[in-house]
Structures are given as structure tokens and as C-alpha cells.
Design an enzyme around this catalytic site. Sequence first.
Site, PDB file in Angstrom:
ATOM      1  N   LEU A 109       0.834  -1.199   0.000  1.00 46.36           N
ATOM      2  CA  LEU A 109       0.000   0.000   0.000  1.00 46.36           C
ATOM      3  C   LEU A 109       0.867   1.247   0.000  1.00 46.36           C
ATOM      4  CD1 LEU A 109      -2.617  -0.974   2.738  1.00 46.36           C
ATOM      5  CD2 LEU A 109      -2.957  -0.946   0.274  1.00 46.36           C
ATOM      6  N   GLU A 142      -9.829   0.720   8.548  1.00 49.85           N
ATOM      7  CA  GLU A 142      -9.593  -0.406   9.452  1.00 49.85           C
ATOM      8  C   GLU A 142      -8.161  -0.334   9.979  1.00 49.85           C
ATOM      9  OE1 GLU A 142      -9.076  -4.135   6.997  1.00 49.85           O
ATOM     10  OE2 GLU A 142      -9.221  -2.646   5.393  1.00 49.85           O
ATOM     11  N   LYS A 144      -4.375  -1.276  10.658  1.00 53.61           N
ATOM     12  CA  LYS A 144      -3.399  -2.028   9.876  1.00 53.61           C
ATOM     13  C   LYS A 144      -2.627  -2.923  10.840  1.00 53.61           C
ATOM     14  CE  LYS A 144       0.069  -1.290   6.283  1.00 53.61           C
ATOM     15  NZ  LYS A 144       1.044  -2.295   6.703  1.00 53.61           N
ATOM     16  N   ASP A 146       0.066  -5.354  12.322  1.00 52.36           N
ATOM     17  CA  ASP A 146       1.491  -5.530  12.059  1.00 52.36           C
ATOM     18  C   ASP A 146       1.833  -7.009  12.162  1.00 52.36           C
ATOM     19  OD1 ASP A 146       4.102  -5.021  11.553  1.00 52.36           O
ATOM     20  OD2 ASP A 146       4.564  -4.232  13.541  1.00 52.36           O
ATOM     21  N   TYR A 252      -9.106  -9.443   5.419  1.00 52.20           N
ATOM     22  CA  TYR A 252      -9.436  -8.064   5.054  1.00 52.20           C
ATOM     23  C   TYR A 252      -9.483  -7.824   3.542  1.00 52.20           C
ATOM     24  CZ  TYR A 252      -4.322  -7.703   4.900  1.00 52.20           C
ATOM     25  OH  TYR A 252      -2.996  -7.914   4.648  1.00 52.20           O
ATOM     26  N   LYS A 340      -0.021   5.810   8.374  1.00 58.78           N
ATOM     27  CA  LYS A 340       0.872   5.227   9.368  1.00 58.78           C
ATOM     28  C   LYS A 340       0.959   6.067  10.641  1.00 58.78           C
ATOM     29  CE  LYS A 340       3.017   1.939   8.233  1.00 58.78           C
ATOM     30  NZ  LYS A 340       4.055   1.571   7.266  1.00 58.78           N
ATOM     31  N   CYS A 445      36.819   8.383  -5.517  1.00 52.84           N
ATOM     32  CA  CYS A 445      36.145   7.133  -5.189  1.00 52.84           C
ATOM     33  C   CYS A 445      36.964   6.358  -4.153  1.00 52.84           C
ATOM     34  CB  CYS A 445      35.975   6.301  -6.453  1.00 52.84           C
ATOM     35  SG  CYS A 445      35.339   4.647  -6.118  1.00 52.84           S
ATOM     36  N   CYS A 448      38.334   2.963  -5.918  1.00 55.69           N
ATOM     37  CA  CYS A 448      39.295   2.895  -7.022  1.00 55.69           C
ATOM     38  C   CYS A 448      40.134   4.154  -7.166  1.00 55.69           C
ATOM     39  CB  CYS A 448      38.576   2.595  -8.342  1.00 55.69           C
ATOM     40  SG  CYS A 448      37.624   3.988  -8.978  1.00 55.69           S
ATOM     41  N   CYS A 463      31.451   8.082  -8.985  1.00 54.37           N
ATOM     42  CA  CYS A 463      32.792   7.659  -9.350  1.00 54.37           C
ATOM     43  C   CYS A 463      32.891   7.649 -10.869  1.00 54.37           C
ATOM     44  CB  CYS A 463      33.048   6.259  -8.793  1.00 54.37           C
ATOM     45  SG  CYS A 463      34.423   5.409  -9.589  1.00 54.37           S
ATOM     46  N   CYS A 469      36.376   0.566 -12.138  1.00 57.54           N
ATOM     47  CA  CYS A 469      36.194   0.602 -10.686  1.00 57.54           C
ATOM     48  C   CYS A 469      35.650  -0.755 -10.240  1.00 57.54           C
ATOM     49  CB  CYS A 469      35.220   1.707 -10.297  1.00 57.54           C
ATOM     50  SG  CYS A 469      34.763   1.683  -8.554  1.00 57.54           S
TER      51      CYS A 469
END
Length: 721
Positions: A109, A142, A144, A146, A252, A340, A445, A448, A463, A469
Amino acid sequence: MAQKSESEAHPDPETEGPTPVAPESLSAEAAAAELERLAGIINTANDAYHQDDAPVMSDASFDALKARNAAIEARFPDLKRADSPSEQVGAAPAEGFGKVRHAVRMLSLANAFDAEDITDFDGRIRRYLNLSEDAALAYTSEPKIDGLSLSLRYESGRLVQAATRGDGSEGENVTANARTIADIPHHISDAPEVLEVRGEVYMSHADFEALNARQAERGGKTFANPRNAAAGSLRQLDAEITRARPLCFFAYAWGEVSEPLADTQWGAIERLAEMGFRTNPLTRRCDGPQALIGHYAEIEQQRATLDYDIDGVVYKVDDLALQGRLGFRSTTPRWAIAHKFPAELAWTRLDAIDIQVGRTGALSPVARLSPVTVGGVVVSNATLHNEDYIAGLDNNGAPIREGRDIRIGDWVQVYRAGDVIPKIKDVDLARRPEDSAAYSFPETCPECGSDAIREPGDSVRRCSGGMACPAQAIEKLKHFVGRTAFDIDGLGAKQIEMFFTAGEITSPAEIFTLEARNVDLKLQERDGFGETSVAKLFAAINERRTIPLERFLFALGIRHVGQTTARTLAATYLTLDALLAALKAAVADPEGEAYAELEGIDGIGPTVVRELLEFMAEAHNRTVLDDLLAQLREVEPFDAPAQDSPVAGKTVVFTGTLEAMTRDEAKARAESLGARVSGSVSKKTDILVAGPGAGSKAKKAAELGITTLTEQEWLELIGGG
DNA sequence: GTGCCTCGAGTTCC
DNA sequence: CTCGAGGCAC
């Protein structure tokens, strides 16, 4: 038997001591002693894994020990013991769980975090459906849960299969385990012939505490949280262990159904309840975003009193016909969202900042943290995104965290974004060490030494070493063998690193010559390999000498060509030959038709075209490609979704104003019927759907003699309004 | 040019 | 799962 790989690191008994003597050079006396030792280790490991859910060694070591045991037994059949591990048939199936393809994909979701996200969600839906602001639009709401999602398939009212979500398309077959869960009926009456019920498996707080107390008493492993306990319990290879674990289930949603359950989400849930499934009692029907937000507040208040973990509230469009019209984006339905709860936070110290180099050369900073528990999980790493994020700026140069930068030694506030990815939210300046210095992001980098360049307007530093590399080369190979690309079992990140470092696999083609080279490589004699695992690896590699075009394209790792774009290209050109011919033609003549056609593909713009052509123009890439193709049996042509609709395989262009549906909806609908939707008219166009106000496209279509339909005619053609 | 929406590429822990 | 950016409609 496959050992669980998700355990913490354990010392491997096999690799700790001196190198074991090869079976063929053992004396009979030494062999007997060795068989006794192996029986002890293997059987203990087996018990630890099965009865305690606490593995003591890795998969590879376990397999290696079993292989060694078998080799010695083969040489000294008389010495085979009564408690020989090779005789333990009752233990478990060899392959763990079988794979199950979901008839209807199990999606995740989209997330929302505040009231504004919810009103946006409502607004998006109204726009998509062309509904006015005051038109009625009901939702269900509804909690959620876990836990972990599970799909239960009933045929003629009988439970025939239970599968975990997996990657959404393919999950694991846990039927035997699901049958031991009291909330899951084995038979249902008054149900459609085919019914896939989807819901959440979870463990209640009370049961979780009791289980952990029991585990602790037996000196077994305790679980960090109810979710892990539920997941660990459901994924037991021995269903009898699952039976002893008190799991619960809330229904659900549903997957494949042979006839509709109801007209509304609410009605469908009621129907599932009538059939004997538990459904969540806190589910409500709400008439708009304000009511949803109200219900969210209510559930948030009750959260602490519930006997199970929830991590938010889920809203769904109630009207199933509207759900159908809204359809899906690539990984989420448009008609649902998860609101959430705010993430849990924790303070800890940032010990170091490491730089990782990705397959595109991107330098990504990672925070090494003093381990801290956040939301029931111990976190010791967190992403720091990029240079600007560390400096306290967003990608527009505007301050975040009020401009506070992040330094090594700082106390930082950690949370898990979406309850998964650890991130740093803030720093505590009051606790900053006096001698701290602003972090200076490397300009070369770290792998390298090449210059790491940040293009103007870009947020990442890359890089410039390219394939020279080693980090980039390894990451590219990992991508190539990855689950969503070539998907070669037994060739994971670890093995790729090992083979690359040894100079044995430095290009994709070399994966496929591994078996031929094994005369010299002798993989079966190496640590972590045995006869069996080597044979399995070669079998897995050979299986992929035939590969679908879209996977092949994606595996090449061309910048900006991900799964979706690879699929789009495959769907357009159908065969690798056609695609390569088009790309070569476009490289040769940027003014030509092949080039124009490429740019005309919906979803492919100038950047993607540039990357594709640069890839093809590079001699090194052509060599890599040719070498690889020489090793493959077939790159399978794109297999268009088996649709017998009248527009399947046709290229359609929409223009002008559409009245019965929005443009997005029209496009999604056409694609679901197997049509390709393009943005511009060309020789390849089969149908132009022209609403009022159509201009240049209609004219061009007429010139090219392309079938032009009104919106109404189009709807009649595809059957239904 | 601006403002969505979607995709790609990065990430963690189990 | 999130962020940045590509693609496209307005």
C-alpha cells in the site's frame, strides 16, 4: 534440508578447525571417528534449527557437512551409523517451501503520514474518477495489523493452498502451517467456487509474552517482537511446531474470486465474516477524508489497549466498481492508502560514516551507529542519502533540521522510515564533541581512487571510473544475477564478490563458462562448496540460458532502464533482434525513423534514449553483449499478456478531450486489455481515439490512413462503458 | 515553465 | 521504503 538463512552470524564449526582430510585419504579408523563427529554436529544443528528455531550454522556449512558425511559413508558403507544424518528422512523436505504464483498479485500500500496526505489521496481519486468535490465518495477504514500477509485459496469451499506474500507475484507455500491456525477455516460454505481470502497472520501480545517465556525457560531463542514471532512460527518447516504457536488471522481482502463477493468493500468483508473468517471489529465506513482522520484518531487512542500490534490505519474506496476503475499503479492500488502512526524514535551515537559505491558509481554515505533498539529491532546502520543531507540541506539547497549538519561523534535521533529503513532525523548539538569537524565528503572514489564528480544540478556524486572501478563492476554483476534479473540461485552477493576478486567472473558471459572451466577451478573442493551445491549452481546457471527479453534487458543495467522501462521496450519491439536492429539504426542515424520511433514510445524520453544509444555505441558494451549472447540458448520474445480482447497488441493513441473517463483511466484500461498506448501518431499506430478538440494528431492519422474512433466507438469496441 | 505522477536507484534488517 | 529526477499534461 535448507537451513534458515535469516539467523545471526554463527561460527561455522566446519571452518574453525584445521582443514579436514579428504574422504578418500581417510583410514577406516579415522573415518569412523569422523562419522561420529559429523553425526553429532549435524544432528545438533538439525535440532537447533527445527525445535528451537535458532540455527547454529549457515546453510552452506550445513550442506557441506552433510555432503562430507555422505562422501565418507559412500567410501566406507560398513561404517554407516544408526544415527547417521543421511538417514534422517523425517526432518524436512529438501527444498524448504515450494513456490506459489499468486493468481492475483499481492500488492503493498502507498503510505500517508498526516491529514494533508489523506486529503490529497481523496483529491487524487476524485480527479482520476472525474468526481466533483462534493460528490459522495465512501471509504472503509480499518486498523493495519502488524503481522504478515497470507493468501488462502479455497476451491469448492475447501482450503487448498496458503501462500505468503513473497515478492507479490510469487510467495511460499505454507498450506500445512496455515491449517494449524484456529482462525483459518478448513471448509467454508456458501462461497464462490474459487475464492482467495487475504488477511494478516499475527500473534497477540499475551501469546507472544507466553511464547518468549517458554523459549527462555528452555534456553531457546526469544523473539524481538510479535511480528517476528509470527513470521518465524508460520515459516516453520515442521507444521507441528506451528501448531504449538498460537497464531491468529484477520481477513481483510481477497484475490481471485470466481464471482464477486459484493458491490462494496464493506459488503465483501461482511460476506467473509459470514463465511466464518474473523474480521477486524474496529472496521468502519466513512464518508470522506474528515471522517477517516477522525477514525484514525480514535484508533490511535485505542492502540495501547489492543492485544495486537498495529502500525496504522488503512483506508479503501468502498465502491468496488470504483476500485476497478481506479486500478493499480506498478506496486500499489490507487484506491487504498495506509495512514501510518508516527515512527518510534531513539537516540544513539554516530560512530563513523562509510561510503558505499553503487552499480552506477553513486557514492552513498552510510552511518555506522552504536547499536540501538528502534521499534523492536536493533539498528546499527542508517542511510545518510547524500552530501547535502549530511550538510543539513535538501536537494534545493534549503535547510532541513534547521540546517544542522551531521558529524561523526554526534548524538543522532534514529527512526525507521515506513518502519523499515533506518534514517537519521535530527542531531543533538548540546552533546556534540568540542573537537568535532564538519564531515567532508570524499571527492575521489574510496574504492578505485578515480575522481568522484557531481554534475551541476545533481544530488549524487559519482565515481568516474566506470567498469575500471571494481566496486561498480561487482555491483553490476550482482544486479545481473539478482532475483529480478537473471535470478541465478546459488550465485548471490557473496559468491559474486568471491569470483570477481579471484578474477574468475568479471563479465556476465563468464558466469556461463564457469562449468566448462571447472576442470581447472575445481569449485567442489573449495570452502563453502560441495559436490551437491556445485551441481546445483551449474544447473541454476544452465536454466537461465533461456531468458525472457524484459529480464535480459533489465539485467544489462543500463542507466534509467529499470524493470518497467525494460518491459516497455520488450513490449514495443517484441524480440531482441528487432530491438537491437532499431538501436543500431538509431545510433547510425539520429535523424532517421528508428530514432523517432524510439522517442515516440510512451514513457521513454530523451534521457532514456540517450542512455540506450550510448550503451550501444560503446564498443566494450557490444563485446560484453555479444559474448553473453554466444552463451545463451534463447532470449525469449516478449510474451504479450494473453488477452483475446479486440485491441490486444494494438498501438493506441488518445487525443482530444475524453468525456467518459480521464486520460489516465483510458490508458490503464487499454493497457490492461493488452494494447500499447503511445503519445504520438506514427506509422505504427493502429487506432487513434479522438475526442472533441483533437488537432494535429487527428490530421496526421487521417494522412496515414489510421483508423480513427470517437470515444464512444472505442468504448463499444472494448466492450462496456 | 510548472506541477503532477511514476520510475529508478539507493538503502536496512530479517 | 524514500528520494530525486524523468516524462508528460496542462
